[in-house]
Design a protein around this motif. Sequence first.
Motif, PDB file in Angstrom:
ATOM      1  N   THR A  43       0.834  -1.193   0.000  1.00 38.69           N
ATOM      2  CA  THR A  43       0.000   0.000   0.000  1.00 38.69           C
ATOM      3  C   THR A  43       0.870   1.245   0.000  1.00 38.69           C
ATOM      4  O   THR A  43       2.016   1.217   0.448  1.00 38.69           O
ATOM      5  CB  THR A  43      -0.929   0.046   1.232  1.00 38.69           C
ATOM      6  N   LYS A  45       0.462   5.656   0.587  1.00 37.56           N
ATOM      7  CA  LYS A  45      -0.394   6.768   1.006  1.00 37.56           C
ATOM      8  C   LYS A  45       0.344   8.087   0.801  1.00 37.56           C
ATOM      9  O   LYS A  45       1.560   8.155   0.985  1.00 37.56           O
ATOM     10  CB  LYS A  45      -0.767   6.652   2.487  1.00 37.56           C
ATOM     11  N   MET A  50      -4.950   6.773   0.695  1.00 34.67           N
ATOM     12  CA  MET A  50      -4.499   5.642  -0.125  1.00 34.67           C
ATOM     13  C   MET A  50      -4.344   6.045  -1.585  1.00 34.67           C
ATOM     14  O   MET A  50      -5.175   6.773  -2.125  1.00 34.67           O
ATOM     15  CB  MET A  50      -5.497   4.489  -0.044  1.00 34.67           C
ATOM     16  N   ASP A  52      -3.724   4.489  -5.519  1.00 36.09           N
ATOM     17  CA  ASP A  52      -3.839   3.279  -6.338  1.00 36.09           C
ATOM     18  C   ASP A  52      -2.480   3.018  -6.996  1.00 36.09           C
ATOM     19  O   ASP A  52      -2.013   3.815  -7.801  1.00 36.09           O
ATOM     20  CB  ASP A  52      -4.933   3.470  -7.398  1.00 36.09           C
ATOM     21  N   ASN A  54       0.327  -0.314  -8.314  1.00 35.61           N
ATOM     22  CA  ASN A  54       0.391  -1.761  -8.543  1.00 35.61           C
ATOM     23  C   ASN A  54       1.653  -2.385  -7.931  1.00 35.61           C
ATOM     24  O   ASN A  54       2.607  -1.702  -7.585  1.00 35.61           O
ATOM     25  CB  ASN A  54       0.193  -2.112 -10.027  1.00 35.61           C
ATOM     26  N   LYS A 104       2.545   9.224  -9.470  1.00 33.92           N
ATOM     27  CA  LYS A 104       1.620   8.834  -8.402  1.00 33.92           C
ATOM     28  C   LYS A 104       2.080   9.273  -7.020  1.00 33.92           C
ATOM     29  O   LYS A 104       1.276   9.684  -6.198  1.00 33.92           O
ATOM     30  CB  LYS A 104       1.411   7.309  -8.394  1.00 33.92           C
TER      31      LYS A 104
END
Length: 123
Positions: A43, A45, A50, A52, A54, A104
Amino acid sequence: NLADGYIEKPFSLPVLKARIDALLQKQDIFEYKNVCVNFKSYTAKIDGKMIDINAKELEILKYLLDNAGIALSRAQILDHVWKESEDVPYDRVIDVYIKELRKKLGLDCITTIRNVGYKLEIS
């Protein structure tokens, strides 16, 4: 941090083992600025929210972290992250994963080493 590993003499083996275990445990969590990645739960954050992400992105990040300060080629990253049972992609796919990690998670600590690959640098 090298100081985290300092133990005054004399020390007992249980103390040394506890210290080593603590240092190894640290690598399960990666914190950088407002980002927190947990490699055990896969995970990530940002500011506690959170993101997304992979598994391959996180495995690449973990490999870069485990080799912080070392320039890694795309081939080295592929060899480490893709298992023998998986179809290994063209090495430029690493560029896509790195771009996604930067986007991200805002990881400006992943630097491009021209004609080589990538390096994670945390000052």
